[in-house]
Design a protein around this motif. Structure first.
Motif, PDB file in Angstrom:
ATOM      1  N   GLN A  31      48.859  37.428  41.056  1.00  5.01           N
ATOM      2  CA  GLN A  31      50.311  37.260  41.060  1.00  5.01           C
ATOM      3  C   GLN A  31      50.694  35.795  40.890  1.00  5.01           C
ATOM      4  O   GLN A  31      49.858  34.906  41.002  1.00  5.01           O
ATOM      5  CB  GLN A  31      50.876  37.786  42.384  1.00  5.01           C
ATOM      6  CG  GLN A  31      50.183  37.193  43.608  1.00  5.01           C
ATOM      7  CD  GLN A  31      50.081  38.145  44.777  1.00  5.01           C
ATOM      8  OE1 GLN A  31      50.622  39.239  44.757  1.00  5.01           O
ATOM      9  NE2 GLN A  31      49.382  37.738  45.826  1.00  5.01           N
ATOM     10  N   TYR A  61      61.818  39.336  60.606  1.00  2.00           N
ATOM     11  CA  TYR A  61      60.802  40.223  60.012  1.00  2.00           C
ATOM     12  C   TYR A  61      59.553  40.294  60.894  1.00  2.00           C
ATOM     13  O   TYR A  61      59.061  41.384  61.217  1.00  2.00           O
ATOM     14  CB  TYR A  61      60.453  39.688  58.622  1.00  2.00           C
ATOM     15  CG  TYR A  61      59.480  40.539  57.839  1.00  2.00           C
ATOM     16  CD1 TYR A  61      59.918  41.453  56.883  1.00  2.00           C
ATOM     17  CD2 TYR A  61      58.108  40.422  58.043  1.00  2.00           C
ATOM     18  CE1 TYR A  61      59.023  42.226  56.158  1.00  2.00           C
ATOM     19  CE2 TYR A  61      57.207  41.195  57.328  1.00  2.00           C
ATOM     20  CZ  TYR A  61      57.664  42.093  56.385  1.00  2.00           C
ATOM     21  OH  TYR A  61      56.766  42.846  55.669  1.00  2.00           O
ATOM     22  N   GLU A 106      43.862  40.265  53.355  1.00  2.00           N
ATOM     23  CA  GLU A 106      44.813  39.766  52.355  1.00  2.00           C
ATOM     24  C   GLU A 106      44.083  39.704  51.005  1.00  2.00           C
ATOM     25  O   GLU A 106      43.007  39.118  50.897  1.00  2.00           O
ATOM     26  CB  GLU A 106      45.309  38.380  52.795  1.00  2.00           C
ATOM     27  CG  GLU A 106      45.993  37.549  51.735  1.00  2.00           C
ATOM     28  CD  GLU A 106      47.243  38.172  51.120  1.00  2.00           C
ATOM     29  OE1 GLU A 106      48.202  38.450  51.858  1.00  2.00           O
ATOM     30  OE2 GLU A 106      47.248  38.380  49.886  1.00  2.00           O
ATOM     31  N   ASP A 138      40.893  43.802  48.886  1.00  2.00           N
ATOM     32  CA  ASP A 138      41.961  44.790  48.728  1.00  2.00           C
ATOM     33  C   ASP A 138      42.050  45.663  49.984  1.00  2.00           C
ATOM     34  O   ASP A 138      41.051  46.274  50.394  1.00  2.00           O
ATOM     35  CB  ASP A 138      41.637  45.644  47.491  1.00  2.00           C
ATOM     36  CG  ASP A 138      42.775  46.586  47.126  1.00  2.00           C
ATOM     37  OD1 ASP A 138      43.666  46.801  47.969  1.00  2.00           O
ATOM     38  OD2 ASP A 138      42.765  47.093  46.000  1.00  2.00           O
ATOM     39  N   GLY A 139      43.231  45.744  50.561  1.00  2.00           N
ATOM     40  CA  GLY A 139      43.434  46.545  51.772  1.00  2.00           C
ATOM     41  C   GLY A 139      43.110  48.012  51.555  1.00  2.00           C
ATOM     42  O   GLY A 139      42.694  48.705  52.481  1.00  2.00           O
ATOM     43  N   PRO A 164      49.579  44.374  42.904  1.00  2.00           N
ATOM     44  CA  PRO A 164      48.502  44.662  43.858  1.00  2.00           C
ATOM     45  C   PRO A 164      48.954  45.488  45.057  1.00  2.00           C
ATOM     46  O   PRO A 164      48.155  46.150  45.717  1.00  2.00           O
ATOM     47  CB  PRO A 164      48.026  43.268  44.296  1.00  2.00           C
ATOM     48  CG  PRO A 164      49.081  42.312  43.885  1.00  2.00           C
ATOM     49  CD  PRO A 164      49.815  42.929  42.723  1.00  2.00           C
ATOM     50  N   TYR A 227      66.480  39.155  52.019  1.00  2.00           N
ATOM     51  CA  TYR A 227      65.953  40.296  51.253  1.00  2.00           C
ATOM     52  C   TYR A 227      67.119  41.062  50.613  1.00  2.00           C
ATOM     53  O   TYR A 227      68.244  41.016  51.120  1.00  2.00           O
ATOM     54  CB  TYR A 227      65.161  41.236  52.168  1.00  2.00           C
ATOM     55  CG  TYR A 227      63.778  40.730  52.544  1.00  2.00           C
ATOM     56  CD1 TYR A 227      63.326  39.469  52.156  1.00  2.00           C
ATOM     57  CD2 TYR A 227      62.911  41.522  53.282  1.00  2.00           C
ATOM     58  CE1 TYR A 227      62.064  39.020  52.510  1.00  2.00           C
ATOM     59  CE2 TYR A 227      61.647  41.075  53.636  1.00  2.00           C
ATOM     60  CZ  TYR A 227      61.235  39.819  53.244  1.00  2.00           C
ATOM     61  OH  TYR A 227      59.985  39.384  53.595  1.00  2.00           O
TER      62      TYR A 227
HETATM   63  N1  SAM Z   1      57.203  39.805  54.260  1.00  2.00           N
HETATM   64  C1  SAM Z   1      56.921  40.056  52.906  1.00  2.00           C
HETATM   65  C2  SAM Z   1      57.812  41.042  52.212  1.00  2.00           C
HETATM   66  O1  SAM Z   1      58.075  42.132  52.735  1.00  2.00           O
HETATM   67  O2  SAM Z   1      58.254  40.727  51.101  1.00  2.00           O
HETATM   68  C3  SAM Z   1      55.504  40.344  52.640  1.00  2.00           C
HETATM   69  C4  SAM Z   1      54.755  39.120  52.933  1.00  2.00           C
HETATM   70  S1  SAM Z   1      53.061  38.995  52.621  1.00  2.00           S
HETATM   71  C5  SAM Z   1      53.123  37.500  51.743  1.00  2.00           C
HETATM   72  C6  SAM Z   1      52.594  40.201  51.441  1.00  2.00           C
HETATM   73  C7  SAM Z   1      51.148  40.025  51.019  1.00  2.00           C
HETATM   74  O3  SAM Z   1      50.569  41.272  50.661  1.00  2.00           O
HETATM   75  C8  SAM Z   1      50.953  39.123  49.790  1.00  2.00           C
HETATM   76  O4  SAM Z   1      50.400  37.905  50.197  1.00  2.00           O
HETATM   77  C9  SAM Z   1      50.002  39.912  48.886  1.00  2.00           C
HETATM   78  O5  SAM Z   1      48.988  39.108  48.299  1.00  2.00           O
HETATM   79  C10 SAM Z   1      49.448  40.934  49.860  1.00  2.00           C
HETATM   80  N2  SAM Z   1      48.944  42.147  49.216  1.00  2.00           N
HETATM   81  C11 SAM Z   1      49.490  42.821  48.181  1.00  2.00           C
HETATM   82  N3  SAM Z   1      48.713  43.859  47.851  1.00  2.00           N
HETATM   83  C12 SAM Z   1      47.660  43.861  48.709  1.00  2.00           C
HETATM   84  C13 SAM Z   1      46.519  44.691  48.865  1.00  2.00           C
HETATM   85  N4  SAM Z   1      46.321  45.738  48.059  1.00  2.00           N
HETATM   86  N5  SAM Z   1      45.641  44.396  49.844  1.00  2.00           N
HETATM   87  C14 SAM Z   1      45.839  43.327  50.668  1.00  2.00           C
HETATM   88  N6  SAM Z   1      46.896  42.517  50.557  1.00  2.00           N
HETATM   89  C15 SAM Z   1      47.803  42.759  49.588  1.00  2.00           C
END
Ligand code: SAM
Length: 284
Positions: A31, A61, A106, A138-139, A164, A227
């Motif tokens: 990203q 949040y 993450e 990846d989660g 992602p 948001y």
């Molecule tokens: N508070 C925020 C919102 O709701 O917009 C979310 C914040 S946090 C930065 C979201 C994180 O999820 C990102 O850093 C992204 O890289 C991570 N992310 C996205 N897809 C993911 C996945 N499949 N596995 C783990 N982390 C992931």
């Protein structure tokens, strides 16, 4: 010349912040990440042009993703955070001395490293608390491979279901979350927003899937000025604990935590949703 950051909330409605400085921009494998400085929202960062965290309102949040679960089950010991690279969710969880382990998964290590550099308000906890274990993967895969009954609480602090983050809104992912939770396990997920059509569609899709898997599947709301529409939701799903019937205000008080958004009256109130939101959720 004035510099503004703008995020389109719909094709013809946008939210803008006057920028004092564009601190950094980086395109990772996953990203695009940008950090900005502003007067009104302080430092904030975006992923693929969407606001993730601002210094000004992140407390709302991060308190709301975390504390309602602990006031329902004050005995939570093992916590899994999916996403949440800014560290704000881990910071709130780490305030509970009774928690033994905080695994944070993450996908993009650069989010964590840039937040450690530019957003210490949320990220400084990540190298201060020894209970926090960082996994850069990846989660979706992580929960697939985790053993059953291993976490009391899963907090899905994800981006939207595009890119992602998409896999974090699937039935397969929620089913694995169910499997790896203990009998009193709770899943809290970023549940999008009811207001604009695109967000409301994702909100309904997520609720539909979670409701099929968890016997208790509720939704609660909070105000998030940066948001889209400012009205945002989290999902509360559990194998056995209901956030209202099993609410334990007296036990939560004993933690003696000072909060700026969450409080014990608001706990109950946040599950009382506007009629149009209830109708949207009931329609799935
Ligand atoms: N508070 C925020 C919102 O709701 O917009 C979310 C914040 S946090 C930065 C979201 C994180 O999820 C990102 O850093 C992204 O890289 C991570 N992310 C996205 N897809 C993911 C996945 N499949 N596995 C783990 N982390 C992931």
């Amino acid at each position: 010349m004035d510099l503004w950051f703008s995020e389109f909330h719909t094709p013809d409605a946008k939210f803008s912040i006057k920028v004092k400085e564009h601190l950094v921009t980086e395109q990772t494998k996953f990203q695009r990440i940008d950090f900005f400085r502003s007067d009104t929202f302080g430092t904030f960062f975006t992923i693929d042009g969407l606001i993730m965290v601002t210094e000004k309102d992140e407390f709302a949040y991060h308190e709301m993703i975390c504390h309602p679960a602990f006031a329902t089950n004050p005995y939570i010991k093992n916590v899994l955070i999916i996403g949440g690279g800014d560290g704000g969710t881990a910071r709130e969880v780490s305030r509970y001395p009774t928690v033994q382990k905080i695994d944070m998964v993450e996908i993009d290590e650069r989010v964590v490293r840039l937040c450690q550099q530019y957003l210490p308000q949320t990220a400084s906890i990540l190298d201060k608390d020894e209970r926090i274990n960082l996994f850069f993967e990846d989660g979706v895969e992580f929960v697939k491979n985790a053993p059953g009954n291993s976490y009391d609480l899963i907090l899905v602090d994800s981006t939207d279901p595009i890119g992602p983050g998409e896999g974090l809104f699937t039935t397969e992912f929620y089913s694995n979350c169910y499997r790896i939770l203990t009998d009193c396990g709770i899943l809290i997920n970023q549940h999008e927003s009811p207001y604009y059509e695109r967000d409301a569609r994702e909100m309904k899709r997520a609720h539909q899937k979670i409701k099929r898997i968890f016997p208790i599947a509720k939704v609660y709301d909070f105000h998030m000025p940066s948001y889209p529409s400012g009205h945002w939701l989290f999902g509360f799903a559990s194998k056995s604990l209901d956030p209202i019937e099993d609410f334990k205000p007296e036990e939560w008080k004993k933690f003696n935590l000072k909060t700026r958004y969450y409080n014990l009256e608001l706990h109950k109130a946040s599950f009382a949703l506007p009629t149009y939101v209830k109708e949207l959720l009931e329609s799935v």
